[in-house]
Design an enzyme around this catalytic site. Sequence first.
Site, PDB file in Angstrom:
ATOM      1  N   HIS A 484      31.373  37.142  44.918  1.00 47.03           N
ATOM      2  CA  HIS A 484      31.764  37.990  43.909  1.00 47.03           C
ATOM      3  C   HIS A 484      33.299  38.705  44.026  1.00 47.03           C
ATOM      4  CE1 HIS A 484      30.524  41.109  40.631  1.00 47.03           C
ATOM      5  NE2 HIS A 484      31.474  41.488  41.269  1.00 47.03           N
ATOM      6  N   GLU A 485      33.517  39.268  45.274  1.00 46.86           N
ATOM      7  CA  GLU A 485      34.676  40.107  45.641  1.00 46.86           C
ATOM      8  C   GLU A 485      35.704  39.143  45.625  1.00 46.86           C
ATOM      9  OE1 GLU A 485      34.670  43.271  44.796  1.00 46.86           O
ATOM     10  OE2 GLU A 485      32.378  43.583  44.683  1.00 46.86           O
ATOM     11  N   HIS A 488      37.115  38.461  42.307  1.00 40.03           N
ATOM     12  CA  HIS A 488      38.123  39.290  41.858  1.00 40.03           C
ATOM     13  C   HIS A 488      39.636  39.064  42.602  1.00 40.03           C
ATOM     14  CE1 HIS A 488      35.215  41.823  39.679  1.00 40.03           C
ATOM     15  NE2 HIS A 488      34.545  42.279  40.603  1.00 40.03           N
TER      16      HIS A 488
HETATM   17 ZN   LIG Z   1      32.824  43.058  41.150  1.00 39.51          ZN
END
Ligand SMILES: [Zn+2]
Length: 730
Positions: A484-485, A488
């Site tokens: 997830h990170e 980003h």
């Molecule tokens: Zn996030």
Amino acid sequence: MTNSAFNTPPQTPPNFDATPEELISNTRAIIDKTRSLQDAIIASVPLKKATLANVLLPLAHDENASLCKRKISKFYSSTSTSAELREASNASEALFTAFDSETLMRKDLFELVHAVFERRVNLDNESQFYLEYKHREFARNGMGIIESEKQKRFAQIKVELHEKLIASRKSINSSSGIWLGESELDGVPDNIRKGLKKGEGEKAGKLWLPFKKPHYDAALKYAKNPTTRKKIYVGNDNRCPDNVPRVKEIVLLRDETARLLGYENHAEYQLEVKMAGSTGFVNDFLSGFREKLTMIARKELEALKALKAQNLEETALQSGVGTDTFFTWDYNFYSNISKAQNHSFDEKKFSEYFTLEKSLAGMMTTFSRLFGLQFVEIKPDENSTFGNEHVMTWHDSVSVFTLWEGSEDSDACNQGEFVGYLYLDLFPRDHKFNHAGHYLLQPGYFSEDGEYHYPSSALVMNLPTPQPGKPTLLSHDSTRSLFHELGHAIHNLVSRTQFAIFHGTATTRDFVEIPSIMLENWWWTPSVIKELGCHYSYISEEMLKAWEDSEGRENERPAEKLDDQSIQNLVATRRSNEALATLKQCHFAIFDMAIHSPSSREEVEGMNLSQMWNQTMSDITLMSGLEVEGEGWEWGHGCARIGAYIRGYDAGYYAYPLGKAYAQDLFKSMFEVDPMSKEVGMRYRRVVLEKGGSRNGMELLEDFLGRKPNAAARYEELGLAGGQLNPSRC
Ligand SMILES: [Zn+2]
């Protein structure tokens, strides 16, 4: 990662050599330069002749360059080991913020921007968006306030609010924890327990459990003793006592600001510029979502209560009141047991297939394939390429990668274009940001001479610290969180905008999570899990020995690849107690909307936030706290420890449930058939990720989907097809 060749990037990476003094003097120099530029433009451009080219573009070029310095300056406060540097970082950001206010209160500058806004002609889309953004920014920052007393008050509040937000963040990030006896931690995995600090003197025989994510999560999930879990939960909810009055002050200041600007409340002010658009839209979504989730959650809770009753009978441990009460600190523990019982999912076994090193490599390969990228690590012995004086990172444990255009299976890397720098700061340490996050260190943009400035992005995580000779094993949650990170960070790296303020994740807060939430789906896709998992004993001789030492030579060595049944068992857990878990998220979001959308000033003045927090928690999540033990409604101050409310998700937490709904729409509509489709991946990269915040998020989603996004896919996966409870879930 897969290519050992190190190509020299066309741009030097950021230099992390700042001293506290330099940080402040550089900040002042940047501000002075910008102020002089503003003065020069105001002095030389008459209103009648104001254009994008002679007013906004010179300011934008200056802004692009100064943002690169400002972001790194701010970053030190979350990651530096030096208290002086963290202080200087906060002081620098305070100077920048004060200067932002000063700029946005400049009537002469606003008049020029307004003149350009009024006569805007033939602008490209991004320039047009930039002009509207800048024009609105002035209005939202007080330019519309006519009375001078109110203007003065507005300026005061900005500074006051900023100081309180910094103090609040500091309080949340400060080290805190609880001393517990060895026996109290019965059930907590060895890898967590062995890393705990041992007490001395009067604390002899005790262990220090820090309230950091990996420790806190593991303790609530595995500690068998309900009193231990209660102590940890309540201790964590009370770990920021100085923030309790401060959060109320922050809410009051936000409310005052909104009213000075002519908005009904802070939520209305916030939503004006968001993808969701209005408080009505958000409240309707949240209440409808909550209502439907509650139908399923009640059934999930009944099952967990039965499990608790059975468990207490077997272990003869009492939780305080009757077993019919289900406490909020019971949730992780029983949810985990129910997962194991109902789905035969063995988390320990799963984690043995996902070492940090292999998982990261697999994730990078996935991004390589989807988005046509190549990752190359810069080894410490290659740092001298950038000069002996160049300080590559802010901490020795941080690793650095360069990103290049070119997929893994082509030889395009050497000829490929540079994309940017990726930093990985993965392990906990004192005073570091204590959750999982990503930071854009330097945005990308086109400079005045048309040259592209490449971005740098950092992942800041708190994964288990590697131990010599032992594998660093990740739970399924940790792998998803890491992906997830990383998602980003990739958004930040592949974005390509003209203006730095729109780069990458500089989108609206209710859009920014969608790409990363969507990526979490990869970690629920059997083919991906199968391909990326590898039992640690096959990684090296050293790891084989570690396995033998841990499990014993006589035991049969697990297979190299995770078996299909285990993967199926994992996938089956996805919906396990999901309604209850999502209601917890709804609690955060509904509380957030409630405190930020009072109907009057008196209403917000009369709010008791801790009481509201605990009452809404009990109402929405269906789980109890200490109020059922006669402690009243102020037994804990959970809202004072929530970083999201002070990091820009105020009247914005709804972004998580709404973002998930839209993310599932994207995945199911476009990626589910073939999650590794480079064709879809590249189109997504070009249509959505590349645009960053340079367009409205809803428009980007519509462009990619060919229609407006909706929540149907989310309702369907929750067993609520058409909004009705699906009988198969009952
Ligand atoms: Zn996030």
